[in-house]
Design a protein around this motif. Sequence first.
Motif, short mmCIF file in Angstrom:
data_model
loop_
_atom_site.label_atom_id
_atom_site.label_comp_id
_atom_site.label_asym_id
_atom_site.label_seq_id
_atom_site.Cartn_x
_atom_site.Cartn_y
_atom_site.Cartn_z
N TYR A 22 -38.35 31.44 -95.68
CA TYR A 22 -39.20 31.91 -94.58
C TYR A 22 -38.71 33.31 -94.25
O TYR A 22 -37.71 33.46 -93.57
CB TYR A 22 -39.04 31.03 -93.35
CG TYR A 22 -39.61 29.63 -93.50
CD1 TYR A 22 -40.99 29.43 -93.55
CD2 TYR A 22 -38.78 28.52 -93.56
CE1 TYR A 22 -41.52 28.16 -93.67
CE2 TYR A 22 -39.30 27.25 -93.68
CZ TYR A 22 -40.67 27.08 -93.74
OH TYR A 22 -41.18 25.82 -93.85
N VAL A 43 -34.24 28.51 -97.01
CA VAL A 43 -34.13 27.15 -96.51
C VAL A 43 -33.86 26.15 -97.64
O VAL A 43 -33.03 25.27 -97.50
CB VAL A 43 -35.43 26.76 -95.76
CG1 VAL A 43 -35.38 25.32 -95.34
CG2 VAL A 43 -35.63 27.65 -94.55
N PRO A 82 -28.54 15.51 -93.56
CA PRO A 82 -28.54 15.68 -92.11
C PRO A 82 -29.76 16.48 -91.66
O PRO A 82 -30.41 17.15 -92.44
CB PRO A 82 -27.25 16.44 -91.83
CG PRO A 82 -26.90 17.10 -93.11
CD PRO A 82 -27.47 16.25 -94.20
N SER A 83 -30.05 16.40 -90.39
CA SER A 83 -31.21 17.08 -89.83
C SER A 83 -31.11 18.59 -90.07
O SER A 83 -30.05 19.18 -89.91
CB SER A 83 -31.26 16.77 -88.34
OG SER A 83 -32.30 17.46 -87.75
N GLY A 84 -32.21 19.18 -90.49
CA GLY A 84 -32.24 20.63 -90.71
C GLY A 84 -31.83 21.07 -92.09
O GLY A 84 -31.73 22.27 -92.37
N CYS A 85 -31.57 20.12 -93.02
CA CYS A 85 -31.07 20.51 -94.31
C CYS A 85 -32.18 20.92 -95.27
O CYS A 85 -31.91 21.41 -96.36
CB CYS A 85 -30.24 19.38 -94.93
SG CYS A 85 -31.28 17.99 -95.41
N GLY A 86 -33.44 20.70 -94.88
CA GLY A 86 -34.54 21.14 -95.74
C GLY A 86 -35.30 20.01 -96.40
O GLY A 86 -36.11 20.24 -97.30
N LYS A 87 -35.11 18.77 -95.94
CA LYS A 87 -35.78 17.63 -96.55
C LYS A 87 -37.28 17.72 -96.36
O LYS A 87 -38.06 17.62 -97.31
CB LYS A 87 -35.31 16.31 -95.92
CG LYS A 87 -33.83 16.11 -95.88
CD LYS A 87 -33.48 14.81 -95.17
CE LYS A 87 -33.86 14.76 -93.71
NZ LYS A 87 -33.04 15.57 -92.82
N SER A 88 -37.67 17.92 -95.08
CA SER A 88 -39.10 17.96 -94.81
C SER A 88 -39.76 19.11 -95.55
O SER A 88 -40.85 18.98 -96.09
CB SER A 88 -39.36 18.12 -93.31
OG SER A 88 -38.92 17.00 -92.62
N THR A 89 -39.06 20.22 -95.56
CA THR A 89 -39.61 21.39 -96.26
C THR A 89 -39.86 21.04 -97.73
O THR A 89 -40.91 21.37 -98.28
CB THR A 89 -38.63 22.55 -96.13
OG1 THR A 89 -38.33 22.73 -94.75
CG2 THR A 89 -39.23 23.83 -96.69
N1 ADP Z 1 -41.70 27.94 -90.37
C1 ADP Z 1 -40.36 28.08 -90.43
N2 ADP Z 1 -39.80 29.30 -90.30
C2 ADP Z 1 -38.46 29.47 -90.35
N3 ADP Z 1 -37.61 28.48 -90.52
C3 ADP Z 1 -38.08 27.22 -90.67
C4 ADP Z 1 -39.48 26.97 -90.63
N4 ADP Z 1 -39.67 25.64 -90.80
C5 ADP Z 1 -38.45 25.10 -90.94
N5 ADP Z 1 -37.48 26.05 -90.88
C6 ADP Z 1 -36.04 25.85 -90.99
O1 ADP Z 1 -35.79 25.28 -92.22
C7 ADP Z 1 -34.72 24.38 -92.10
C8 ADP Z 1 -35.11 23.08 -92.74
O2 ADP Z 1 -36.14 22.47 -91.98
P1 ADP Z 1 -36.65 20.98 -92.32
O3 ADP Z 1 -37.02 20.93 -93.73
O4 ADP Z 1 -37.69 20.66 -91.33
O5 ADP Z 1 -35.38 20.12 -92.01
P2 ADP Z 1 -35.20 18.54 -92.13
O6 ADP Z 1 -34.27 18.37 -93.23
O7 ADP Z 1 -34.58 18.14 -90.83
O8 ADP Z 1 -36.52 17.93 -92.33
C9 ADP Z 1 -34.39 24.25 -90.65
O9 ADP Z 1 -33.18 24.95 -90.40
C10 ADP Z 1 -35.53 24.89 -89.96
O10 ADP Z 1 -35.07 25.57 -88.84
#
Ligand code: ADP
Lengths: 724, 368, 290
Positions: free
Chosen positions: B18, B23, B42-49
């Motif tokens: 981003y 990420v 852990p939360s924020g590691c990029g799984k959802s992404t």
């Molecule tokens: N649109 C975005 N712009 C910038 N950073 C993002 C965006 N979406 C997510 N992130 C960052 O990417 C990282 C991974 O997010 P995410 O995949 O949602 O984590 P999780 O593993 O908890 O699902 C997080 O640190 C989040 O802050």
Amino acid sequence: MTRTARAGLAALLAWGPAAHAGQTVVLWHAYRGAEETALTQVVDAYEAAHPDVTVETLGVPYEALASKLTTAIPRDNGPDVFVFAHERVGGWTHAGLLRPVADWATAPSADTFLPASLPPLTVDGALMGLPLASKSVILFRNTDLVPEAPATVDALVASAEAHTGPGRFGLAYEAESFYFHAPWYFGLGGTLAAEPPLVDFTSAPFVDSLAFVDGLQEAHVMPDEATGALVAQLFNEGRAAFVVSGPWFLGEIGDVPYALSPLPAFPSGPARPFMTEEAVFVSATAAHPDAGAALASWLAGPEAAVVRATVGRQVVASAAAWDDPALASDPVLSAFRDQLPDTVPMDNRPQMRDVWEPAQLALKKVLRGDASAAEAGAAAARRLSAITAPTPAPANPTPYLGLLATAVLGGLAVLWRWVAGVRAQGALGDTLRAWTWIAPAMAAVLVLVFVPFATGIGISLFAHDEGTWTFVGLANFRAIVTGQYFPLLHPLGFVYTLLVTVLWTAANVVLHLALGLFLALLLNRKGLALRPVYRVLLILPWAVPNYITALIWKGLFHKQFGAINGLLEALGLQGVSWFSSFPTAFAANLCTNVWLGFPFMMVVCLGALQAIPSELYEAAEVDGAGAWDRFRHVTLPLLQPALVPAVLLGTVWTFNQFNIVYLVSGGEPDGATEILISEAYRWAFTRQERFGYAAAYAVLIFVVLLGWSAVSTRLARRAEEAAR
Amino acid sequence: MADTGSASVQLDGVHKRYGDVHVVKGIDLDIAPGEFVVLVGPSGCGKSTTLRMIAGLEDISEGELRIGGRRVNETPPKDRDIGMVFQSYALYPHMTVADNIGFALKLRRTPPADIEARVREVAAILGLGDLLQRRPGQLSGGQRQRVAMGRAIARRPSVFLFDEPLSNLDAALRVQMRAELAALHRDLGTTMVYVTHDQVEAMTLATRIAVLHQGVLQQVGPPMTLFQRPANRFVAGFIGSPSMNFVDGVLASDGTGPAFSGPSGLVVSMTHVDAGAMPAGAKLTLGVRPHDLVVGDAGPLRGVVRTVERMGWEAFVHVDVAGTTLVARVEGPLAARVDLGDSLALAVPDGVASLFGADGVALGRRRS
Amino acid sequence: MSGASEPVGRRASLLATVGTHALLVLASIAALYPVLWVLKIALQPGQSFDNDPSPFPSSVSLEHFVEVTSTTTASGGWLFGRQLFNSLAVSGLTTAVGLLLATSAAYAFSRFRFAGREAGLTAFLLTQIFPGIVMLIPLYILLDLMGLLNALAGLVLVYSTTSVPFATWMLKGYFDTIPKELEEAARIDGASSFYIFSRIVLPLARPALAVTALFSFMTAWNEFILAATLMNDASSFTLPVALQRYVGEYQTDWGSFAAGAVIVSVPVMALFYALQRHLVGGLTAGAVKG
Ligand SMILES: Nc1ncnc2c1ncn2[C@@H]1O[C@H](COP(=O)(O)OP(=O)(O)O)[C@@H](O)[C@H]1O
Ligand SMILES: [Mg+2]
């Protein structure tokens, strides 16, 4: 939009006049009531006589008609023919709006019209319109009370004093208006000067005339703050022996026996009222000048004049019409005609219009007892010199053009770099896609909001005088911020007005918020019965259009007729003259605006309150919070996100709340309650059309608001971050 | 639902940025048709992404994504033949349950009769039969969750994507839904990619787990492999509950092979570990799972019980050994007896502990 | 409507209940009084008002309503009907066009992240602090150039445009509260952007749309300065301009004006009444949750 699409849309929506095969002559006027009926009859007769011509008439209120004509004629959108009083003839002639009569009709001979009627319509020796009717005031009396007309002012005053008592007045007229006051001024030796300023407010006649009405007021011969409606009411109820008014008053007289007589004389000469000549004009850009000219000549001719006199009760200018037995024997119309030799035609130059505001200022000061006649005259002279200050000297536009070019080039460069940056990020596609959603709205806003505003900014660098524009650079701004016309800290001075505006805004927003929140809290109580009923009633003020609200409240605050004073009197209190002192006039404005504005805040608060989960209150209560603590530490902080934008918007709206100030107090007293936007409006539309100066005002308003929004949004953001 | 296809999913050096924020930092992952892969971290590691990149909801900054062997980087979500269940369920509040489930079919212009049949079928699978005419607002959390799954199933996609679908449910319901998900996978045989931060869900559901940490894939493998042979200290600490105990020390030798030398004279034989060319005295960390620690009256490590978590048959005791807290599992009569302040002796049996180098990477095992 | 300022499950004291009602009744009277007063002037014969503070008419007649509604054009057509139609058409179209422009812009501002987003939002906000009156003359010239002078289309264009920035901000605030996942789910289900916008987002934004529509409608319905300047014949006037004629230079026909005011206010009041449920949520949801 393509041309065809535009044409199609226009055709779809322009439910305008249907096209006629023959010629359609457009006629604009400001007549109402009987005069309008008469005009319609005359026009119908004309159409009947000329089957190939259709006349399309439009009646517009007087002031609105003037501004419509000024804007429409130069852009070819005006009427062919219009009826208007002569007072603007000079200005319009110089601005090239009128077709001289010599171009469209044979020169009238000396006895075609009444002798008084042609000079007012003449500019630099050329006759610009054909006279229709003359208007001036005259003395009305209740013949039950006063059988004989007084010949001298002394006799009038003596008779008036004899008929003055509790609730009864010897003489009633709109004393605060210079138009009605003029007979005393001219009777005491006053004149209209050949060169501006047209009235010397420090001259003996003017000061004497002020002293004269001051005396009448002291003796309670005249009612306070008389309006046309009050005068009519007093006369109809037999509570006014004499009235000074014009032909329009005839229509308001009920079944009171009355008679008319010429205004009486001072030892120095007869009291001479202003005379206005209503005339028919052919506009310079008429689409059908010939047909228009024919119609105009017909309107001014004797045949039409008889109808206008008998039906419209006009004191017609056509001399031949008076040969008609119905007219010759009409006591009312004859009385008006007999007054004409002792009248003073208004000057037809624009400078005439500068006189009203200062004269009214002086009259109000004297009638209220705020100032002596001499002081009031001096104040009027100062006001006159302020609003007639000469337009600033032309400035050299080159440096400004250079600046503009630099700004445009700089802007383009920034735009170019921005686009390049977006492209470099490879985000051009996304950006374009998003912008296609926004483009229609943005384009419309750019064209119809930003372009006009930018034009307004451009106008602020010009001075406008009788249709000519002069580039003056920053002179308008300089004049405003240095208090060139009005001392900065006096009413109408920039700093004073700014402070009033700030006070106005702050008071309104605080009251809106306090009242709105308070009522929302009441409405939000658990299990409140009748909640929907209360809510509907309390939202009601929001649903009333605000110009209606303003006029209604102005009526409610009226000194004699207002229900608010009626209420005070019913409670055994003294009625208040709301618009004669700053605190009460300001309070009246404030009251009106609070009434119409609190429902918005109430609804915002209600919505925000309902979004607060009730668990939070329970948690707070378990933690030992009392009702106040819960409000202070739960309700308020949680309302804040909803309230901040509402308050920011509310502030901006109130800052520019033109309708209320203009329509309720109208700036009374003496411009003290004027706010920046209403002051700007006055410079543009009620003084000498100083569009440039008014635009400079608007730009300053914009700058003030811009600064305020920048500061407040920053503060709000900081508060929000601190709260996290 | 026999005709449900099942597709492979391949991530090849996939990155997500981003702006300047990096990420996801290059993920390589091969998911075979029919697999149930859980992405955990852990939360924020990029799984959802990562999951959203598979779904097509986020653009892929770099690398390649293939579904069913076909590159789909530029394919819009609807053409990737996937179904997705969101953490918040994302049910359309203005549609009935039936309309929610049938929505995708309707968009595909499936004949109404077929839609109705399919909705009934799905509702039967998920036990939603009585709720079809309700709106989401009138459902409980568990019911909404089922509708969300029904919506994904109805289309018969060849890949299911789940983003923390159970984290809004209460504990009992979560256990039940976990079982139903596993059953669903068994019945449908469709590829599933499942994101969670909960390693218990990962362990119970996955055929393979992929552990993600700060945008980097740490280890991919069957649950028990990750549990027994964590590739690094992060995976070791993340998988397993309670967490693995870590003790810092150095590499030593006890004659038969490498050994770990820790504080208070702790020496553990590490003959199952391949120390390679690592010199004696190199800094190491010993990792041992609570259930591997032997608790008794005698042992090399003696400490005082500071906390006891009783589970009934078993208990976890937190023992303070010379300033380091070790968690051990005890069971049976000892679990009932042990109490705060008791002095216990702990021993690390040979062959169970893991060793991590100073860089956190696990030392390899010797073939035996 | 879950919130409450008082703890649930307990009855407020009698005193508090009586006090609340007393205050609300007082406030309602203050809100209602001027409105009743207009009604009184409108119903009472005669063109002036009196200082009798009673808000109820002493005698009732419909003469003012008859007078105001029975105006005719030169050719004998029903002028009032024409003007009512103009007002309705202009306000209706303004609402439709304004809403169309504002919803699409607001949706993009709410959902997409793109270059120029902040600038665009700021530009819209900026328009709220432009003092309107300086734009009168430039607008006149502009519409003349577009050939839209004296055409209701010109009014529609100007009104809908001026209402767009505020409407966009309000709708954006509301769109922000609609979960993004709903749209993502729909995308996976195969819905196009437009489909998502029109079938998922718009139905969910109904309260905000209703409120925005109400505001746009009111902008057009109540405006008279521009309409009076731009319109050149009585049969293309809107009602407020027609109403303006009763407030004259020399005198005001209060009875007729009040009757006209009642007629002009009634549709807005009806809309408020119909939409009041949405008003509370639609106005603030964006600010509270967003
Ligand atoms: N649109 C975005 N712009 C910038 N950073 C993002 C965006 N979406 C997510 N992130 C960052 O990417 C990282 C991974 O997010 P995410 O995949 O949602 O984590 P999780 O593993 O908890 O699902 C997080 O640190 C989040 O802050
Ligand atoms: Mg996540």
